[in-house]
Design an enzyme around this catalytic site. Sequence first.
Site, short mmCIF file in Angstrom:
data_model
loop_
_atom_site.label_atom_id
_atom_site.label_comp_id
_atom_site.label_asym_id
_atom_site.label_seq_id
_atom_site.Cartn_x
_atom_site.Cartn_y
_atom_site.Cartn_z
N HIS A 306 -25.71 -24.97 23.62
CA HIS A 306 -25.04 -23.93 24.40
C HIS A 306 -26.05 -23.12 25.19
O HIS A 306 -27.22 -23.03 24.82
CB HIS A 306 -24.10 -23.05 23.58
CG HIS A 306 -24.63 -22.53 22.30
ND1 HIS A 306 -25.43 -21.42 22.22
CD2 HIS A 306 -24.47 -22.96 21.03
CE1 HIS A 306 -25.71 -21.19 20.95
NE2 HIS A 306 -25.16 -22.11 20.21
N HIS A 349 -33.46 -16.56 16.55
CA HIS A 349 -33.92 -15.99 17.82
C HIS A 349 -34.95 -14.90 17.60
O HIS A 349 -34.83 -14.10 16.68
CB HIS A 349 -32.68 -15.38 18.51
CG HIS A 349 -32.86 -15.04 19.93
ND1 HIS A 349 -32.04 -14.13 20.57
CD2 HIS A 349 -33.74 -15.45 20.85
CE1 HIS A 349 -32.41 -14.02 21.83
NE2 HIS A 349 -33.45 -14.80 22.03
N GLU A 355 -31.66 -5.98 21.38
CA GLU A 355 -30.23 -6.29 21.37
C GLU A 355 -29.46 -5.34 20.46
O GLU A 355 -29.64 -5.39 19.24
CB GLU A 355 -30.02 -7.72 20.89
CG GLU A 355 -30.81 -8.77 21.64
CD GLU A 355 -30.64 -10.16 21.04
OE1 GLU A 355 -29.82 -10.32 20.11
OE2 GLU A 355 -31.33 -11.08 21.48
N TYR A 364 -17.16 -11.60 14.18
CA TYR A 364 -18.18 -12.23 15.02
C TYR A 364 -18.65 -13.52 14.35
O TYR A 364 -18.88 -13.55 13.14
CB TYR A 364 -19.33 -11.24 15.21
CG TYR A 364 -20.47 -11.75 16.04
CD1 TYR A 364 -20.28 -12.10 17.38
CD2 TYR A 364 -21.74 -11.87 15.51
CE1 TYR A 364 -21.33 -12.56 18.15
CE2 TYR A 364 -22.81 -12.33 16.28
CZ TYR A 364 -22.59 -12.68 17.60
OH TYR A 364 -23.63 -13.13 18.36
N HIS A 379 -31.09 -5.53 16.78
CA HIS A 379 -32.19 -6.46 16.60
C HIS A 379 -33.19 -6.14 17.70
O HIS A 379 -33.00 -6.50 18.86
CB HIS A 379 -31.69 -7.90 16.65
CG HIS A 379 -30.62 -8.17 15.61
ND1 HIS A 379 -29.33 -8.51 15.92
CD2 HIS A 379 -30.67 -8.05 14.26
CE1 HIS A 379 -28.63 -8.65 14.79
NE2 HIS A 379 -29.42 -8.37 13.78
N HIS A 385 -33.81 -12.75 14.19
CA HIS A 385 -32.44 -12.58 13.71
C HIS A 385 -31.70 -13.89 13.91
O HIS A 385 -32.24 -14.83 14.50
CB HIS A 385 -31.74 -11.43 14.45
CG HIS A 385 -31.82 -11.55 15.94
ND1 HIS A 385 -32.92 -11.16 16.65
CD2 HIS A 385 -30.95 -12.05 16.86
CE1 HIS A 385 -32.73 -11.38 17.94
NE2 HIS A 385 -31.54 -11.94 18.10
#
Length: 453
Positions: A306, A349, A355, A364, A379, A385
């Site tokens: 993605h 990540h 973020e 979520y 984060h 994270h």
Amino acid sequence: MTRHELPQGMVRAPSLTGPNDGYMPGFGNDFETEALPGALPQGMNSPQKCAYGLYGEQLSGTAFTAPSHQNERTWCYRIRPSVKHSGRYAKLDLPYWKSAPCIDPDVISLGQYRWDPVPHGDQPLSWLTGMRTMTTAGDVNTQVGMATHIYLVTQSMVDEYFYSADSEMLIVPQEGRLRFCTELGVIDLEPKEIAIIPRGLVYRVEVLDGPCRGFVCENYGQKFELPGRGPIGANCMANRRDFKTPVAAFEDRETPSTLTIKWCGQFHSCEIGHSPLDVVAWHGNYAPVKYDLRTYCPVGAILFDHPDPSIFTVLTAPSGVPGTANIDFVLFRERWMVAENTFRPPWYHKNIMSELMGNIYGQYDAKPQGFVPGGMSLHNMMLPHGPDNKAFEGASNADLQPEKLDNTMSFMFETRFPQHLTPFAANEAPLQDDYIDCWDSLEKKFDGTPGVK
Ligand SMILES: [Fe+2]
């Protein structure tokens, strides 16, 4: 046939379509609107005398010489010029509304943080007294960076008005309905919608249906704009027509009132004898706007992998560095997941950008538990994270049929600057002390032998 008559047989559309009563569609359009007929000068901005005895006044949202495609200003025709709405300023203490830099040596911002929803207290709170700053980034005095706030509002502002000279405000309701009565018109706002109130615009906030809670991104820098779509083309993501700017609305009320100004991180109030919401007509492209997040058309992976989450950017506020936003406002909403042989949730990540996420409703996908509606997570710059163990195991072992992610709407305020926690965020807000533990149970699967584990 007069010039207003159409040729026989020709049918003309009404001037507005759909549910646009009270609003004009478009993002950054050059709008014009008048609450009284003939109040708006035609073909010029500064007639020697304005209709109805109004005063002409320009509100400049960008420098006079900003590039044409970024230049924003609005001409207002009002009962009194704004200078009549000012007076002797007295300092006002709003201890929970902080501005950058707000770096407390006793507060640690280096970490992964998550908060439960900040609860409503017993005390009635207005838009001003109910603002709770969670993080700040950059510097309000050099007009870079941002702050994130939670608002807890149960009380309408009465004969009380506000503007921020520091910032435009991006408002993301999570609970309750608010009315923003601004100089340029009225916006009613509820969860699943957002609004932007421009820097310098005077308004008051009323509670339509409380208690009200939501998130605010206070943008000190260049204004939010729509992201470039690149190869995606001319459609999808946020479309310009789905943004709504209110038509002109004014009140001619002579009542003792208070105007509060946020300026360089400080608050000052002055007493005035009337409502400053007295703009009868206006034209221009510097105006408040609201947007229904349900009209956001997500674009994503249709075979494998993605794209980066920037694919879900609703609005971006540029910094001086190309492609490196002062703030991106990013939306994670209902969508289909169809990618084959793919770990579908967000990957693990580390990011130079910081973020901050908020949950508007639902669940979520990277955090099945703990990140609840009204809650937030942070984060920060270059801190790792990713999915918790339950999300990882679930997604790694799922039968990858097309799946609809339903009942989910979260967002991210992502900034190029590190975000510093306020003392409120660190000490008073319901911080989850065990958040870091959600990655504890991730197993070592590597044993030196080949093959998929
Ligand atoms: Fe991330």
